[in-house]
Design a protein around this motif. Structure first.
Motif, PDB file in Angstrom:
ATOM      1  N   ALA A 152     -39.989  85.868  78.633  1.00  0.00           N
ATOM      2  CA  ALA A 152     -40.185  84.392  79.112  1.00  0.00           C
ATOM      3  C   ALA A 152     -39.206  83.536  78.550  1.00  0.00           C
ATOM      4  CB  ALA A 152     -41.714  83.889  79.192  1.00  0.00           C
ATOM      5  N   GLY A 153     -38.972  82.635  79.444  1.00  0.00           N
ATOM      6  CA  GLY A 153     -38.046  81.448  78.854  1.00  0.00           C
ATOM      7  C   GLY A 153     -37.960  80.092  79.511  1.00  0.00           C
ATOM      8  N   VAL A 154     -37.009  79.204  79.217  1.00  0.00           N
ATOM      9  CA  VAL A 154     -36.937  77.952  80.146  1.00  0.00           C
ATOM     10  C   VAL A 154     -35.884  77.717  80.746  1.00  0.00           C
ATOM     11  CG1 VAL A 154     -37.115  75.476  79.948  1.00  0.00           C
ATOM     12  CG2 VAL A 154     -38.689  76.966  78.405  1.00  0.00           C
ATOM     13  N   VAL A 155     -35.726  77.512  82.000  1.00  0.00           N
ATOM     14  CA  VAL A 155     -34.642  77.266  82.579  1.00  0.00           C
ATOM     15  C   VAL A 155     -34.473  75.959  83.395  1.00  0.00           C
ATOM     16  CG1 VAL A 155     -34.285  79.680  83.091  1.00  0.00           C
ATOM     17  CG2 VAL A 155     -35.686  78.192  84.889  1.00  0.00           C
ATOM     18  N   SER A 156     -33.438  75.531  83.656  1.00  0.00           N
ATOM     19  CA  SER A 156     -33.152  74.035  84.060  1.00  0.00           C
ATOM     20  C   SER A 156     -33.374  74.309  85.682  1.00  0.00           C
ATOM     21  CB  SER A 156     -31.806  73.585  84.111  1.00  0.00           C
ATOM     22  OG  SER A 156     -31.584  72.231  84.961  1.00  0.00           O
ATOM     23  N   THR A 157     -34.002  73.168  86.254  1.00  0.00           N
ATOM     24  CA  THR A 157     -34.301  73.004  87.720  1.00  0.00           C
ATOM     25  C   THR A 157     -33.126  72.363  88.426  1.00  0.00           C
ATOM     26  OG1 THR A 157     -35.595  70.814  87.606  1.00  0.00           O
ATOM     27  CG2 THR A 157     -36.968  73.028  87.409  1.00  0.00           C
ATOM     28  N   GLU A 158     -32.078  71.945  87.758  1.00  0.00           N
ATOM     29  CA  GLU A 158     -31.085  71.413  88.479  1.00  0.00           C
ATOM     30  C   GLU A 158     -30.413  72.397  89.598  1.00  0.00           C
ATOM     31  OE1 GLU A 158     -26.653  69.173  87.611  1.00  0.00           O
ATOM     32  OE2 GLU A 158     -27.976  69.881  85.921  1.00  0.00           O
ATOM     33  N   PRO A 159     -30.249  71.795  90.828  1.00  0.00           N
ATOM     34  CA  PRO A 159     -29.828  73.167  91.603  1.00  0.00           C
ATOM     35  C   PRO A 159     -28.381  73.347  91.497  1.00  0.00           C
ATOM     36  CG  PRO A 159     -30.883  70.905  92.788  1.00  0.00           C
ATOM     37  CD  PRO A 159     -30.575  70.649  91.262  1.00  0.00           C
ATOM     38  N   ARG A 160     -28.242  74.665  91.690  1.00  0.00           N
ATOM     39  CA  ARG A 160     -27.026  75.529  91.703  1.00  0.00           C
ATOM     40  C   ARG A 160     -26.811  75.907  93.255  1.00  0.00           C
ATOM     41  NH1 ARG A 160     -24.808  76.467  86.198  1.00  0.00           N
ATOM     42  NH2 ARG A 160     -26.585  75.973  84.851  1.00  0.00           N
ATOM     43  N   ARG A 161     -25.614  75.235  93.639  1.00  0.00           N
ATOM     44  CA  ARG A 161     -25.458  75.699  95.162  1.00  0.00           C
ATOM     45  C   ARG A 161     -24.036  76.424  95.493  1.00  0.00           C
ATOM     46  NH1 ARG A 161     -27.307  70.448  95.147  1.00  0.00           N
ATOM     47  NH2 ARG A 161     -29.559  70.164  96.156  1.00  0.00           N
ATOM     48  N   TRP A 162     -24.085  77.537  96.422  1.00  0.00           N
ATOM     49  CA  TRP A 162     -22.972  78.055  96.940  1.00  0.00           C
ATOM     50  C   TRP A 162     -23.162  78.720  98.203  1.00  0.00           C
ATOM     51  CZ3 TRP A 162     -26.300  79.734  93.075  1.00  0.00           C
ATOM     52  CH2 TRP A 162     -27.221  80.964  93.646  1.00  0.00           C
ATOM     53  N   THR A 163     -22.128  79.206  98.783  1.00  0.00           N
ATOM     54  CA  THR A 163     -22.301  79.784 100.120  1.00  0.00           C
ATOM     55  C   THR A 163     -21.671  81.246 100.216  1.00  0.00           C
ATOM     56  OG1 THR A 163     -20.007  78.786 100.975  1.00  0.00           O
ATOM     57  CG2 THR A 163     -22.017  77.472 101.598  1.00  0.00           C
ATOM     58  N   VAL A 164     -22.321  81.961 100.937  1.00  0.00           N
ATOM     59  CA  VAL A 164     -21.806  83.452 101.285  1.00  0.00           C
ATOM     60  C   VAL A 164     -21.961  83.762 102.768  1.00  0.00           C
ATOM     61  CG1 VAL A 164     -22.712  85.856 100.935  1.00  0.00           C
ATOM     62  CG2 VAL A 164     -23.100  84.281  99.089  1.00  0.00           C
ATOM     63  N   ASP A 165     -20.416  83.864 103.133  1.00  0.00           N
ATOM     64  CA  ASP A 165     -20.205  83.984 104.510  1.00  0.00           C
ATOM     65  C   ASP A 165     -20.643  82.502 105.146  1.00  0.00           C
ATOM     66  OD1 ASP A 165     -18.905  86.300 104.440  1.00  0.00           O
ATOM     67  OD2 ASP A 165     -20.652  87.412 104.757  1.00  0.00           O
ATOM     68  N   GLY A 166     -20.639  81.489 104.772  1.00  0.00           N
ATOM     69  CA  GLY A 166     -21.023  80.297 105.383  1.00  0.00           C
ATOM     70  C   GLY A 166     -22.590  79.936 105.000  1.00  0.00           C
ATOM     71  N   THR A 167     -23.484  80.925 104.776  1.00  0.00           N
ATOM     72  CA  THR A 167     -24.784  80.810 104.610  1.00  0.00           C
ATOM     73  C   THR A 167     -25.123  80.088 103.305  1.00  0.00           C
ATOM     74  OG1 THR A 167     -25.479  82.777 105.854  1.00  0.00           O
ATOM     75  CG2 THR A 167     -27.053  81.818 104.082  1.00  0.00           C
ATOM     76  N   PRO A 168     -25.799  78.730 103.283  1.00  0.00           N
ATOM     77  CA  PRO A 168     -25.995  78.056 102.188  1.00  0.00           C
ATOM     78  C   PRO A 168     -26.988  78.757 101.235  1.00  0.00           C
ATOM     79  CG  PRO A 168     -26.172  76.672 104.148  1.00  0.00           C
ATOM     80  CD  PRO A 168     -26.240  78.201 104.389  1.00  0.00           C
ATOM     81  N   PHE A 169     -26.711  78.944  99.991  1.00  0.00           N
ATOM     82  CA  PHE A 169     -27.788  79.314  98.737  1.00  0.00           C
ATOM     83  C   PHE A 169     -27.917  78.417  97.687  1.00  0.00           C
ATOM     84  CE2 PHE A 169     -26.591  83.326 100.796  1.00  0.00           C
ATOM     85  CZ  PHE A 169     -27.505  84.206 100.061  1.00  0.00           C
ATOM     86  N   GLU A 170     -29.219  78.365  97.466  1.00  0.00           N
ATOM     87  CA  GLU A 170     -29.431  77.461  96.294  1.00  0.00           C
ATOM     88  C   GLU A 170     -30.310  78.136  95.117  1.00  0.00           C
ATOM     89  OE1 GLU A 170     -30.657  72.959  96.752  1.00  0.00           O
ATOM     90  OE2 GLU A 170     -32.714  73.790  96.424  1.00  0.00           O
ATOM     91  N   LEU A 171     -30.083  77.945  93.948  1.00  0.00           N
ATOM     92  CA  LEU A 171     -30.907  78.410  92.942  1.00  0.00           C
ATOM     93  C   LEU A 171     -31.192  77.242  92.357  1.00  0.00           C
ATOM     94  CD1 LEU A 171     -31.960  80.757  90.912  1.00  0.00           C
ATOM     95  CD2 LEU A 171     -29.652  80.360  89.451  1.00  0.00           C
TER      96      LEU A 171
END
Length: 265
Positions: A152-171
């Motif tokens: 287990a660990g701690v991660v930031s909730t600040e969004p990371r965004r990118w696109t794959v073949d024009g499809t928006p992704f967000e982590l």
């Protein structure tokens, strides 16, 4: 005294647990995190179905009612608060870690505050564990340290965004989401918890990321069968992604590898 039982945490970080490497229930890891984060707290809140607890665990519920003040009831739910002492945290632990469904269903939330500002919130049923570094950065650091050597660990909730073949992704935190096509030209959003990501293969020359997902944890046969059917009918988990831009690839790579590193302590 003002009733602040509905205050929410402005989340900057969240707890993520690698379920494939987890032995037993993740509530014990959550309690480890709560203990570590409690040093700056001056108040602890609980929201639970206390009559359900009273029927199954009368002695523990009596301790709760003696040490905490009930400030609100809403149907079967009651909100309790108390100074964040070692005794209060011991009561939280006694309720959260009971060997039955009560600890993750009848206990709706645990919250810590400092000077009236909430900075930790845990929902055992939905496994949502939020932290606010703006209010208590020392608590976030303490949780990360306490979880070293665990899955287990701690991660930031600040969004990371990118696109794959024009499809928006967000982590964002431990949730990976992407847009999907819906009926009649509509779109919807599919989200997956990254607690089941086992490995990431990074190919910078091709801007390609490949995610390996583990199988879901064991569940009673009818529940497991239903979960398998729903997963087959629903959106697919992202596996191989060739990211459209260099900046997007770097955002995806950094966010996903940081998440995996957090649970590989």
């Amino acid at each position: 005294m003002t009733d602040h039982s509905e205050r929410r945490v402005d989340s900057t970080h969240e707890l993520v647990v690698r379920t494939a490497a987890l032995e037993g229930d993740d509530r014990h890891l959550a309690m480890t995190a709560i203990d570590a984060a409690a040093t700056p707290a001056d108040r602890c809140w609980l929201r639970l179905e206390d009559e359900a607890f009273a029927g199954a665990y009368p002695a523990r519920t009596e301790r709760l009612r003696d040490a905490f003040e009930c400030v609100r009831t809403d149907g079967s739910l009651a909100a309790y608060r108390a100074p964040a002492t070692d005794d209060a945290l011991g009561i939280v632990r006694s309720l959260l870690t009971v060997p039955s469904w009560h600890g993750h269903v009848a206990l709706e939330s645990v919250r810590l505050e400092r000077s009236g500002a909430p900075y930790l919130s845990y929902d055992p049923d939905h496994r949502n564990f939020d932290l606010d570094a703006e209010t208590a950065a020392d608590a976030v650091d303490a949780v990360a340290t306490a979880l070293e050597g665990t899955p287990a660990g701690v991660v930031s909730t600040e969004p990371r965004r990118w696109t794959v073949d024009g499809t928006p992704f967000e982590l964002a935190g431990a949730s990976l989401c992407y847009e999907t096509d819906g009926p009649l030209g509509t779109s919807s959003r599919a989200c997956f918890r990254c607690s089941r990501v086992a490995d990431i293969d990074v190919e910078p020359a091709h801007r390609r990321l490949t995610l390996e997902w583990t199988d879901p944890p064991d569940a009673p046969r009818p529940i497991a069968a239903l979960g398998g059917v729903l997963e087959r009918l629903g959106p697919e988990r992202p596996t191989t992604m060739r990211v459209d831009s260099r900046a997007g690839f770097e955002a995806a790579r950094d966010g996903l590898t940081e998440l995996l590193t957090a649970v590989e302590n």
